[in-house]
Write a protein that holds these residues in place. Sequence first.
Motif, PDB file in Angstrom:
ATOM      1  N   ASN A  93       0.815  -1.215   0.000  1.00 14.19           N
ATOM      2  CA  ASN A  93       0.000   0.000   0.000  1.00 14.19           C
ATOM      3  C   ASN A  93       0.848   1.264   0.000  1.00 14.19           C
ATOM      4  N   ARG A  94       1.985   1.238   0.683  1.00 12.84           N
ATOM      5  CA  ARG A  94       2.881   2.402   0.666  1.00 12.84           C
ATOM      6  C   ARG A  94       3.411   2.666  -0.746  1.00 12.84           C
ATOM      7  N   HIS A 136       0.455   3.538  -3.297  1.00 12.61           N
ATOM      8  CA  HIS A 136      -0.188   4.851  -3.187  1.00 12.61           C
ATOM      9  C   HIS A 136       0.556   5.929  -3.962  1.00 12.61           C
ATOM     10  N   TYR A 157      -1.594   4.607  -7.354  1.00 14.91           N
ATOM     11  CA  TYR A 157      -3.030   4.377  -7.261  1.00 14.91           C
ATOM     12  C   TYR A 157      -3.628   5.178  -6.108  1.00 14.91           C
ATOM     13  N   SER A 158      -4.908   5.470  -6.216  1.00 12.48           N
ATOM     14  CA  SER A 158      -5.615   6.065  -5.081  1.00 12.48           C
ATOM     15  C   SER A 158      -5.863   4.964  -4.048  1.00 12.48           C
ATOM     16  N   ALA A 159      -6.217   5.359  -2.840  1.00  9.75           N
ATOM     17  CA  ALA A 159      -6.529   4.374  -1.804  1.00  9.75           C
ATOM     18  C   ALA A 159      -7.709   3.493  -2.236  1.00  9.75           C
ATOM     19  N   LEU A 170      -6.400   0.953  -4.687  1.00 13.53           N
ATOM     20  CA  LEU A 170      -5.636  -0.090  -4.002  1.00 13.53           C
ATOM     21  C   LEU A 170      -6.564  -1.100  -3.334  1.00 13.53           C
ATOM     22  N   LYS A 171      -7.598  -0.592  -2.669  1.00 14.66           N
ATOM     23  CA  LYS A 171      -8.555  -1.483  -2.009  1.00 14.66           C
ATOM     24  C   LYS A 171      -9.280  -2.347  -3.030  1.00 14.66           C
ATOM     25  N   GLN A 227      -6.989  -5.058  -4.206  1.00 16.20           N
ATOM     26  CA  GLN A 227      -6.886  -6.069  -3.156  1.00 16.20           C
ATOM     27  C   GLN A 227      -8.116  -6.969  -3.142  1.00 16.20           C
TER      28      GLN A 227
END
Length: 115
Positions: free
Chosen positions: A58-59, A62, A65-67, A70-71, A74
Amino acid sequence: MSLSYPALAPIVLLSLSNVFMTFAWYGHLKFKAAPLFVVVLISWGIAFFEYWLAVPANRIGHQVYSAAQLKTIQEVITLVIFAGFSVFWLKEAISLNTVIGFCLIAAGAAFVFKG
């Protein structure tokens, strides 16, 4: 978007972390005789290694990608990993309804990436 290191690394790391997390959450289902406290402790131990992959994913991710993206990545990875895990580890068949449901979730995920 090219498949540069910052774009590809989080996908690889999230995939690996999801393998750990799937085993932590569902791997014990093959061992129903094991006491619950043992299963929880083992699951926590497995999840520890999952975090060592998910947090850097995620680090790094980011940066590209936006949060929300990323979600979404995932969650799609989770469906793919879980489907394989269910068939190969738990020996459970994937029904047509499950495949359709997963495809609808994936189609919804595609909207997160639409410009």
